[in-house]
Design an enzyme around this catalytic site. Structure first.
Site, PDB file in Angstrom:
ATOM      1  CG  ASP A   1       4.969  -0.214  -1.320  1.00 59.73           C
ATOM      2  OD1 ASP A   1       5.859  -0.038  -2.175  1.00 59.73           O
ATOM      3  OD2 ASP A   1       4.091  -1.092  -1.425  1.00 59.73           O
ATOM      4  N   GLY A   2       6.352   2.182   2.463  1.00 59.04           N
ATOM      5  CA  GLY A   2       6.329   3.279   3.423  1.00 59.04           C
ATOM      6  C   GLY A   2       7.488   4.232   3.228  1.00 59.04           C
TER       7      GLY A   2
ATOM      8  CG  ASN B   1      -9.461   1.842  -2.279  1.00 54.28           C
ATOM      9  OD1 ASN B   1     -10.551   2.297  -1.992  1.00 54.28           O
ATOM     10  ND2 ASN B   1      -9.240   1.199  -3.428  1.00 54.28           N
TER      11      ASN B   1
ATOM     12  CB  ALA C   1      -0.698   6.255  -6.911  1.00 47.52           C
TER      13      ALA C   1
ATOM     14  CD  GLU D   1      -4.482   5.488   2.380  1.00 47.15           C
ATOM     15  OE1 GLU D   1      -3.707   5.687   3.346  1.00 47.15           O
ATOM     16  OE2 GLU D   1      -4.227   4.705   1.446  1.00 47.15           O
TER      17      GLU D   1
ATOM     18  CB  THR E   1      -2.883  -1.469  -5.020  1.00 45.76           C
ATOM     19  OG1 THR E   1      -1.774  -0.567  -4.950  1.00 45.76           O
ATOM     20  CG2 THR E   1      -3.390  -1.539  -6.443  1.00 45.76           C
TER      21      THR E   1
END
Length: 256
Positions: A45-46, A159, A153, A116, A156
């Site tokens: 994901d990074g 947050n 998005a 975020e 998950t």
């Protein structure tokens, strides 16, 4: 006849991801990143976030294949039939957050964040932060390790680990989530309309330094930060049928 889309491949430092990048480039061709119609991100994901930030500059769509541990934003890795997978992919459109602020030395900053924007205490001392919504004071002093604004998005990601709510992708809300709140002790955060302007002012910013983080960009010793949805920036992510982001966000709420 519609021309075939052009690809740019990005890979994480993992050896298997780098090797896959070389094979895919040889098989499907590649162009420089600014010229690509679709960015193919190989990693976790990074890596997907890095590709999405690159797409902010180029306007390309982004398709990820997983070489990471979680890969929430990624598709399954397969070398075969990549053009067909992309032609049949489902689209998810995202708006990032725009953080604007100033540090204690008067230096301004601005950044875009897909997941975020977080404010984090910079020393052992608890951060003290005033929170305003659309210019109206809502909390005179939050005492905590920090606080964040998360997109659907990104709900998950950090947050969720801070016990914030999971937001459906089309919910048109933002999550305002404290990080280890000390006072008010029972405050668990708030859900805000996606049009809200969230203002943070640091109480005693030199005595109790606070750093702001927008995805992977950090700004140290901030004095104030405003966060809004960047509705002028649209990112398009591609997912295999049945693996779209909205479905994964929904499914995540039923995971044990």
């Amino acid at each position: 006849m519609t021309p075939s889309p052009s690809f740019a491949f990005l890979a994480s430092p993992r050896p298997d991801a780098k090797a896959a990048k070389a094979r895919l480039e040889a098989r499907y061709g590649h162009v420089p990143l600014p010229e690509a119609d679709i960015i193919i991100a190989l990693g976790g994901d990074g890596m997907m976030l890095d590709a999405l930030h690159a797409a902010m500059r180029s306007g390309a769509k982004v398709y990820g294949m997983n070489f990471g541990s979680v890969g929430f934003l990624m598709n399954e890795f397969r070398e075969d039939d990549l053009p067909d997978r992309l032609a049949n992919a489902e689209h998810a459109r995202l708006h990032p957050l725009r953080a604007t602020g100033e540090d204690v030395y008067g230096h301004p900053f601005q950044a875009l964040a897909i997941n975020e924007v977080s404010l984090l205490r910079g020393t052992r001392q608890t951060a003290k932060i005033t929170i305003k919504i659309d210019g109206r004071p809502r909390m005179s002093e939050l005492q905590a390790d920090g606080v964040m604004v998360a997109t659907p998005a990104g709900s998950t990601a950090y947050n969720l680990s801070a016990h914030g709510p999971i937001l459906p992708l089309d919910s048109k809300v933002l999550a305002l989530t404290p990080i280890s709140a000390f006072r008010p002790r029972r405050w668990r955060g708030a859900l805000l309309p996606h049009t809200a302007k969230v203002g943070f002012e640091i109480v005693e910013p030199r005595l109790r330094p606070v750093h702001a983080v927008a995805d992977n960009q950090e700004f140290r010793e901030v004095a104030w930060v405003d966060v809004v949805e960047a509705d002028d920036v649209t990112l398009t992510t591609l997912f295999d049928p049945g693996r779209d982001l909205a479905e994964r966000i929904l499914a995540e709420q039923f995971e044990s």
